[in-house]
Design an enzyme around this catalytic site. Structure first.
Site, PDB file in Angstrom:
ATOM      1  N   GLU A 157      39.441 -23.311  -9.807  1.00  0.00           N
ATOM      2  CA  GLU A 157      40.600 -22.542  -9.348  1.00  0.00           C
ATOM      3  C   GLU A 157      41.308 -21.753 -10.444  1.00  0.00           C
ATOM      4  O   GLU A 157      42.498 -21.967 -10.717  1.00  0.00           O
ATOM      5  CB  GLU A 157      41.602 -23.466  -8.657  1.00  0.00           C
ATOM      6  CG  GLU A 157      41.041 -24.180  -7.449  1.00  0.00           C
ATOM      7  CD  GLU A 157      42.067 -25.009  -6.702  1.00  0.00           C
ATOM      8  OE1 GLU A 157      41.792 -25.388  -5.552  1.00  0.00           O
ATOM      9  OE2 GLU A 157      43.140 -25.292  -7.263  1.00  0.00           O
ATOM     10  N   GLU A 367      36.416 -28.739  -2.324  1.00  0.00           N
ATOM     11  CA  GLU A 367      37.608 -29.544  -2.032  1.00  0.00           C
ATOM     12  C   GLU A 367      38.052 -29.245  -0.614  1.00  0.00           C
ATOM     13  O   GLU A 367      38.095 -28.093  -0.192  1.00  0.00           O
ATOM     14  CB  GLU A 367      38.787 -29.239  -2.973  1.00  0.00           C
ATOM     15  CG  GLU A 367      38.656 -29.751  -4.375  1.00  0.00           C
ATOM     16  CD  GLU A 367      39.905 -29.459  -5.213  1.00  0.00           C
ATOM     17  OE1 GLU A 367      41.015 -29.320  -4.653  1.00  0.00           O
ATOM     18  OE2 GLU A 367      39.750 -29.356  -6.442  1.00  0.00           O
TER      19      GLU A 367
END
Length: 494
Positions: A157, A367
């Site tokens: 991320e 995720e």
């Protein structure tokens, strides 16, 4: 699902390892930031550093065939000179070996936010010195672990990391500076390309990708101004990561818009753009929690308010990027967590198909999960809400695959309850509960048994639910025998 589909769960080094100053590990920027501001920290976290064998055994017993985790940079390299910490190197050898011995495929993230503080003090990701140091880290871990590990990702991320640290300012280094946001973003994507370049130069046997905080873009209507806001928002949330990493191209309309607003882009060099173009990833990891609903920008200054306080701040999130877009939350018609995260499984289905159509690379859902306040004091932890959430999102993945998407793995966030950054340890995501006050005792939740059946049935959720009930009632029987209680609480499945 394919027969070799990867079913697992995920953690991050700072959020679960603890042992923040043991065996040669030096401080990360998070250690310094949290200690200096007297905030809840990850000094102990889930104590995974000392209890990883127990955790991997729980993964094995829970049906996992893979584990996604990150490497702690400050545990591996301790100073600007590149001094290697042999105890840190050995720890990850032992962790990887334990995974392999239990039939669990390691899926490694090289950088998950815990930048060594010695680099942060030199400018962090604003400095190209950090790119050089990152390539040194990559060189070390590729050579140490490359014959054991098939799946690598350069960053977790990068958008969330940079925007939180340099634009929103709610994470370290805690500043609000759009120019620095642009510079740090570019440097991380250049570092991604340099890591891929090094991976290829070493002729590593595995594959390398990047993990992105994916927010599929939706509009409040279909007006032309809304469609333009959606494009600007897609550049802001997604394209500058995905286009750059997968296609080797920074979105040109985004760069033109930034230049038109007076931002300095002179640090972008032609030879660096060539490196980015020539060194693209093999696959992409998508972290999906919610869609992003967009309305046109109307007036006013940039507002970046993110709810890190849970229920006490519900409805407080507000994002307006001046002359770009406004993000909105449809609280009247959608379900939300206390942290303003919309529960919208259809966004995962549609988002996967968007990414598949645009990029055509293998996709891993790296995720997906739901954070909540939970009482884990009892013997039985019935998190039916999490089972429902995971079931609906796995169903979305299956539907996307039926429609042609190349999805190859799914990772629940998270393996166990862990430290959730500025949200602290009260925001629980784990399949396994931790008592943070009582020696980090591990206790599987109902979702752990349900997910075990999902893994073992390769995503056949009807059969999984049947097996989960059987396993869960077997556990209740053991608990009742140990406590001389003979009755089962059938209501946990209501």
């Amino acid at each position: 699902m394919t027969t070799n589909f990867l079913w697992g769960s995920a953690t991050a080094s700072y959020q679960c390892e603890g042992a923040w100053n043991e065996d040669g590990r030096v401080p990360s920027l998070w250690d310094t930031y949290l200690h200096d501001n007297h905030l809840e920290n990850g000094d102990i976290a889930s104590d995974h550093y000392h209890r990883f064998k127990e955790d991997i055994q729980l993964m094995k017993e829970g049906g996992h065939n893979t584990y996604r985790f990150s490497l702690s940079w400050p545990r591996l390299i301790t100073d600007l000179a590149g001094t290697i910490n042999p105890k840190g190197v050995d720890f990850y050898h032992r962790l990887i070996d334990e995974c392999l011995a239990n039939g669990i495929e390691p899926f490694i993230t090289i950088f998950h936010w815990d930048l060594p503080d010695y680099l942060e003090q030199r400018g962090g990701w604003l400095s190209k010195e950090t790119i050089e140091a990152y390539v040194t880290l990559c060189d070390l871990v590729f050579k140490e672990y490359g014959q054991k590990v098939k799946y690598w990702t350069t960053f977790n991320e990068p958008r969330y990391y940079v925007f939180s640290g340099y634009f929103i300012g709610n994470y370290p280094p805690g500043v609000h500076n759009p120019q620095q946001t642009i510079s740090a973003s570019y440097n991380m994507m250049l570092a991604n390309a340099e890591a891929v370049k090094r991976f290829k130069a070493l002729a590593m046997p595995g594959e390398i990708g990047i993990v992105h905080s994916y927010g599929p873009i939706y509009g409040v209507d279909d007006r032309p101004e809304t469609r333009q806001a959606m494009r600007d928002a897609d550049n802001y949330y997604n394209n500058w990561i995905l286009d750059t990493a997968i296609l080797g191209e920074i979105p040109q309309d985004m760069l033109a818009k930034l230049a038109g607003q007076g931002f300095d882009l002179s640090f972008i060099l032609p030879e660096e753009l060539k490196t980015i173009k020539q060194n693209t990833v093999d696959f992409v990891g998508l972290n999906y929690y919610a869609r992003v609903l967009i309305a046109p920008y109307e007036t006013g200054e940039t507002i970046l308010a993110i709810n890190n306080s849970g229920a006490s701040g519900q409805g407080s999130s507000k994002v307006v990027v001046r002359e770009w877009f406004e993000q909105v939350w449809d609280h009247a018609n959608s379900e939300f967590t206390p942290w303003d995260t919309e529960i919208y499984p259809q966004g995962l289905y549609e988002g996967i198909l968007m990414a598949h159509k645009k990029y055509g690379v293998p996709i891993y859902i790296t995720e997906n999960g739901v954070g909540a306040y939970e009482d884990v004091s009892g013997e039985v932890i019935n998190d039916q809400f999490r089972i429902d959430f995971l079931n609906d999102h796995i169903d979305a993945i299956k539907r996307s695959m039926a429609d042609g998407a190349d999805v190859r793995g799914y990772y629940v966030w998270s393996t166990m309850d862990l430290y959730s950054w500025k949200n602290g340890s009260e925001k629980r995501y784990g399949l396994v509960a931790l008592d943070f006050d009582q020696d980090r005792q591990r206790k599987p939740k109902a979702s752990y048994y349900w997910y075990k059946a999902v893994c073992q049935s390769n995503g056949e959720t009807i059969e999984a639910t049947r097996q989960y009930r059987q396993d869960y009632f077997s556990m209740l029987t053991i608990i009742n025998e140990e406590t001389n209680e003979k009755e089962r609480d059938e209501d946990v499945f209501s």
